[in-house]
Design a protein around this motif. Structure first.
Motif, mmCIF file in Angstrom:
data_model
loop_
_atom_site.group_PDB
_atom_site.id
_atom_site.type_symbol
_atom_site.label_atom_id
_atom_site.label_comp_id
_atom_site.label_asym_id
_atom_site.label_seq_id
_atom_site.Cartn_x
_atom_site.Cartn_y
_atom_site.Cartn_z
ATOM 1 N N ILE A 144 0.864 -1.093 -0.133
ATOM 2 C CA ILE A 144 0.021 0.003 0.013
ATOM 3 C C ILE A 144 0.989 1.105 0.109
ATOM 4 O O ILE A 144 0.621 2.174 -0.570
ATOM 5 N N GLU A 145 2.046 1.357 0.804
ATOM 6 C CA GLU A 145 2.703 2.600 1.139
ATOM 7 C C GLU A 145 3.516 2.682 -0.096
ATOM 8 O O GLU A 145 3.677 3.853 -0.831
ATOM 9 N N GLU A 146 4.008 1.685 -0.971
ATOM 10 C CA GLU A 146 4.584 1.929 -2.286
ATOM 11 C C GLU A 146 3.606 2.352 -3.388
ATOM 12 O O GLU A 146 4.143 3.129 -4.367
ATOM 13 N N ARG A 147 2.261 2.101 -3.323
ATOM 14 C CA ARG A 147 1.387 2.557 -4.330
ATOM 15 C C ARG A 147 0.961 4.012 -3.975
ATOM 16 O O ARG A 147 0.404 4.648 -4.776
ATOM 17 N N GLU A 148 1.419 4.532 -2.687
ATOM 18 C CA GLU A 148 0.919 5.875 -2.470
ATOM 19 C C GLU A 148 1.772 6.861 -3.122
ATOM 20 O O GLU A 148 3.175 7.036 -3.158
ATOM 21 N N HIS A 149 1.147 7.850 -3.484
ATOM 22 C CA HIS A 149 1.870 8.983 -4.043
ATOM 23 C C HIS A 149 1.107 10.372 -3.856
ATOM 24 O O HIS A 149 0.213 10.664 -4.354
ATOM 25 N N GLU A 150 1.741 11.120 -3.131
ATOM 26 C CA GLU A 150 1.191 12.461 -2.775
ATOM 27 C C GLU A 150 -0.149 12.181 -2.116
ATOM 28 O O GLU A 150 -1.019 13.169 -1.995
ATOM 29 N N GLY A 151 -0.291 11.109 -1.756
ATOM 30 C CA GLY A 151 -1.584 10.843 -1.031
ATOM 31 C C GLY A 151 -2.465 10.269 -1.913
ATOM 32 O O GLY A 151 -3.627 9.509 -1.377
ATOM 33 N N LEU B 130 -3.755 6.877 -3.869
ATOM 34 C CA LEU B 130 -3.713 5.516 -4.127
ATOM 35 C C LEU B 130 -4.493 5.050 -5.291
ATOM 36 O O LEU B 130 -5.569 4.854 -5.552
ATOM 37 N N ASN B 131 -3.675 4.430 -6.229
ATOM 38 C CA ASN B 131 -4.229 3.801 -7.461
ATOM 39 C C ASN B 131 -4.783 2.406 -7.116
ATOM 40 O O ASN B 131 -3.912 1.626 -7.142
ATOM 41 N N ASP B 132 -6.074 1.937 -7.284
ATOM 42 C CA ASP B 132 -6.377 0.831 -6.893
ATOM 43 C C ASP B 132 -6.491 -0.056 -8.204
ATOM 44 O O ASP B 132 -6.810 -1.206 -8.149
ATOM 45 N N SER B 133 -6.154 0.528 -9.379
ATOM 46 C CA SER B 133 -6.169 -0.215 -10.527
ATOM 47 C C SER B 133 -4.809 -0.985 -10.822
ATOM 48 O O SER B 133 -3.791 -0.491 -11.445
ATOM 49 N N PHE B 134 -4.744 -2.101 -10.388
ATOM 50 C CA PHE B 134 -3.263 -3.140 -10.712
ATOM 51 C C PHE B 134 -3.758 -4.493 -10.572
ATOM 52 O O PHE B 134 -4.941 -4.950 -9.870
ATOM 53 N N ARG C 202 1.278 -5.647 -12.050
ATOM 54 C CA ARG C 202 1.223 -4.533 -13.066
ATOM 55 C C ARG C 202 0.193 -3.560 -12.770
ATOM 56 O O ARG C 202 -0.887 -3.754 -12.256
ATOM 57 N N GLU C 203 0.784 -2.315 -12.821
ATOM 58 C CA GLU C 203 -0.320 -1.271 -12.372
ATOM 59 C C GLU C 203 -0.850 -0.785 -13.635
ATOM 60 O O GLU C 203 -0.325 -0.517 -14.827
ATOM 61 N N HIS C 204 -2.028 -0.302 -13.713
ATOM 62 C CA HIS C 204 -2.831 0.278 -14.809
ATOM 63 C C HIS C 204 -2.912 1.637 -14.485
ATOM 64 O O HIS C 204 -3.012 2.186 -13.375
ATOM 65 N N ASP C 205 -3.354 2.309 -15.525
ATOM 66 C CA ASP C 205 -3.766 3.787 -15.566
ATOM 67 C C ASP C 205 -5.038 3.983 -15.530
ATOM 68 O O ASP C 205 -5.917 4.691 -16.314
ATOM 69 N N GLY C 206 -5.594 3.459 -14.412
ATOM 70 C CA GLY C 206 -7.177 3.434 -14.141
ATOM 71 C C GLY C 206 -7.538 4.789 -13.286
ATOM 72 O O GLY C 206 -8.130 5.697 -13.442
ATOM 73 N N MET C 207 -6.480 5.025 -12.197
ATOM 74 C CA MET C 207 -6.674 6.103 -11.361
ATOM 75 C C MET C 207 -8.119 6.589 -10.900
ATOM 76 O O MET C 207 -8.379 7.612 -10.828
ATOM 77 N N PRO C 208 -8.982 5.568 -10.402
ATOM 78 C CA PRO C 208 -10.182 5.877 -9.815
ATOM 79 C C PRO C 208 -10.138 6.715 -8.457
ATOM 80 O O PRO C 208 -9.725 6.087 -7.486
ATOM 81 N N ILE C 209 -10.580 7.865 -8.598
ATOM 82 C CA ILE C 209 -10.606 8.600 -7.263
ATOM 83 C C ILE C 209 -11.441 8.008 -6.213
ATOM 84 O O ILE C 209 -11.131 8.036 -4.939
ATOM 85 N N SER C 210 -12.488 7.411 -6.540
ATOM 86 C CA SER C 210 -13.517 7.016 -5.772
ATOM 87 C C SER C 210 -12.788 5.955 -4.737
ATOM 88 O O SER C 210 -13.047 5.693 -3.588
ATOM 89 N N ARG D 114 -5.902 13.568 -18.970
ATOM 90 C CA ARG D 114 -5.822 12.779 -20.064
ATOM 91 C C ARG D 114 -6.951 11.766 -19.993
ATOM 92 O O ARG D 114 -7.715 11.750 -19.145
ATOM 93 N N MET D 115 -7.221 10.877 -20.791
ATOM 94 C CA MET D 115 -8.086 9.913 -21.051
ATOM 95 C C MET D 115 -7.212 8.605 -20.203
ATOM 96 O O MET D 115 -6.284 8.018 -20.702
ATOM 97 N N HIS D 116 -7.956 8.068 -19.405
ATOM 98 C CA HIS D 116 -7.613 6.971 -18.372
ATOM 99 C C HIS D 116 -7.880 5.731 -18.973
ATOM 100 O O HIS D 116 -8.755 5.558 -20.167
ATOM 101 N N LEU D 117 -7.575 4.546 -18.275
ATOM 102 C CA LEU D 117 -7.789 3.259 -19.010
ATOM 103 C C LEU D 117 -9.150 2.845 -19.225
ATOM 104 O O LEU D 117 -9.677 2.504 -20.166
#
Length: 591
Positions: free
Chosen positions: A169-176, A178-182, A191-199, A380-383
């Protein structure tokens, strides 16, 4: 010490929860404890036994009501049955496992001690072994499970597994954020995906906060873990603060944007970490209450339309499932307040700044707040292709939502190449170019643009294979202004500016009052607006520009936006363009 406003909000939370428990009780099968969703599908029981058990366990703690306590135990027993049902998906069973134990911990101490032996075998051996750590909210659940098992006295926590999950979890945190898409199935496969869901960044904060709220007394051996969890929550809140508008809501894009459970998530971790403004916290809690329906349920997306229309739902959204999960968040928030379980110095947090501009290129979002005015941008357009690039969302003007629908692209329409008069691309804002063969060009850039901050706005420059675009979005007094400058690399027969109008949220509706030389006058509820575009009356018309004769609102209606029923307004800004040509326009939406 509680302020008067916090006491009032806390009391209102308890009232809302007690009312909702009456509603849930009407759905529970008295013999089995199953909760089914009659709006969508009989499959609907999903993980509701566990999450509903949390609501009733919390209610038992603050009310002392025996019937509520008995229902909580009934639902925990149902959870143990569901854990053995291999027809339920592994992730569903993991949810049930987590929230079932959480409910047991939230029961009054005397009740918990009397009954935890009854559930020892089920929870000791009931964790799904067929569910890997498939995303970050799964990791948060599994981390909580280890701590819950030890707190209940079933077995010691697996310290090595906890450390592995915390590191993930800490490795996936960036400026607060957390990208749940991986994808994550074992140590070697990631593998991390460019989903970036804020919710889901907020939802992960909710799960971690729930763990901290359920375990009131932490053993010395786990104090370091507690501190690291609080650091994650602190950073997560700082990120979400940028996305928060002063009406007590926050901007969301991508998967599960603006569903009822995202409201519960927001209220939970704000109750724990402190919001810096009691009035803002109260507005956050109260923001969903107007969506209560006559049957005791709440709209799952923020509109007043019937559940049956599934307006703005993700395909996997179920009414009881998401409604109960949302109210679970309110139940945990009530526990935090009633037991004063806040983080240290939570009440010392500074209020949100009235003016704020923030951009996070990794997640691909920017936020602009100017007092009660606000908007966010998907850079940008996300996944998931939920929105075009450079697209604004979560607009607030004078603290209110204007009749601009929250974006949601019709991905199936895009894949099929559909585009007729119906503008069947969902609800969205941006340019739309058409060539002689009927092919479409819209903002589909998947890389971040060059960004420049403006006073109360943002300028973005991006390109795809067909053009270079400079777009600005600005707050202008009582409205919004979009400015475009395009240079095309191929021939096009027309260029349009598409705006997604909210036609009805189930209570208020939009009326087109008059067509003007530059656009439209319209009303929405008691408010009046004008849309004007400086290029709309300067179009060169030729027989080849067959789609450029009028500015029209689509006759098709979309249910894709969480805002309600929407349609796209087409403002024709240019006729034929040759490769190398440039065109520009400014569109204003003002109250």
């Amino acid at each position: 010490m509680f302020t008067t406003e916090r006491q009032s909000t806390h009391h209102q939370m308890q009232t809302v929860l007690l009312d909702y428990m009456k509603t849930i009780s009407g759905w529970i099968d008295g013999e089995t404890g199953a909760i089914e969703d009659r709006w969508d599908t009989i499959y609907s029981e999903n993980y509701t036994a566990g999450t509903a058990a949390v609501i009733f366990a919390g209610g038992a703690s603050f009310s002392g009501d025996k019937e509520i306590t008995d229902t909580a135990l009934h639902l925990i027993r149902r959870s143990t049955v569901r854990l053995k049902d291999l027809n339920a998906a592994p992730f569903t069973r993991l949810f049930i496992y987590h929230f079932g134990m959480m409910a047991l911990l939230m029961l009054p101490e005397e009740v918990r001690n009397r009954h935890k032996g009854e559930f020892a075998e089920d929870f000791l051996h009931g964790e799904p072994q067929d569910c890997g750590t498939i995303n970050l909210n799964c990791a948060a659940l599994q981390l909580g499970n280890e701590l819950f098992l030890e707190k209940l006295g079933y077995r010691p926590a697996n310290e090595a597994f906890i450390e592995q999950l915390m590191a993930l979890i800490e490795e996936r945190e960036h400026e607060g954020f957390l990208n749940d898409s991986f994808d994550y199935h074992d140590q070697e496969t990631f593998r991390e995906h460019d989903g970036m869901p804020i919710s889901y960044s907020a939802f992960i904060m909710f799960i971690l906060t729930g763990v901290l709220a359920a375990i009131e007394e932490w053993p010395p051996a786990h104090q370091e873990i507690r501190t690291r969890l609080e650091i994650l929550i602190e950073k997560g809140q700082q990120w979400l603060n940028h996305a928060t508008s002063f009406d007590g809501t926050y901007a969301m894009m991508e998967r599960s944007r603006h569903q009822m459970f995202t409201w519960g998530s927001f209220v939970t971790y704000q109750a724990y970490a402190g919001m810096g403004d009691e009035g803002l916290f109260t507005r956050a809690f109260q923001s969903w209450l107007p969506y209560k329906k006559a049957d005791g349920t709440y709209s799952i997306t923020p509109n007043y339309l019937p559940h049956e229309l599934r307006t703005g739902y993700e395909w996997y959204t179920l009414v009881n499932c998401y409604g109960i999960l949302g109210m679970t968040g309110i139940s945990v928030a009530e526990r935090i307040i009633s037991r004063n379980l806040q983080m240290e110095r939570a009440n010392e947090r500074s209020p949100l700044p009235a003016n704020n501009q923030y951009m996070d290129l990794r997640s691909g979002y920017a936020f602009i707040r100017s007092h009660d005015d606000f908007f966010a941008v998907s850079l940008r357009m996300h996944l998931g292709k939920y929105s075009p690039a450079l697209c604004g969302f979560h607009y607030r003007v004078n603290g209110s939502k204007p009749p601009l629908a929250e974006p949601k692209l019709n991905v199936n329409g895009l894949a099929a190449g559909l585009y007729q008069q119906s503008y069947d691309l969902g609800a969205w804002e941006g340019f739309l170019l058409r060539d002689a063969a009927g092919n479409l060009c819209f903002p589909d850039m998947t890389s971040n643009p060059e960004v420049q901050w403006l006073d109360n706005g943002i300028a973005m420059t991006a390109q795809n294979e067909h053009l270079v675009c400079r777009k600005t979005i600005s707050l202008i007094g009582s409205g919004i202004e979009w400015t475009y400058q395009l240079k095309v690399n191929k021939d096009f027969v027309s260029c349009e500016h598409i705006l997604p109008l909210l036609l009805t949220d189930g209570r208020s509706g939009t009326r087109l009052e008059a067509r003007t030389g530059h656009g439209w006058k319209l009303s929405y509820g008691d408010a009046k607006y004008e849309i004007s575009c400086d290029a709309c009356d300067n179009i060169i018309r030729t027989p080849e520009a067959v789609y450029s004769n009028t500015n029209n609102l689509s006759l098709s209606r979309s249910l894709l936006s969480v805002s309600g029923v929407s349609a796209n307004l087409s403002l024709v800004v240019s006729g034929p363009l040759k490769a190398g040509d440039e065109c520009s326009w400014t569109t204003r939406f003002v109250e």
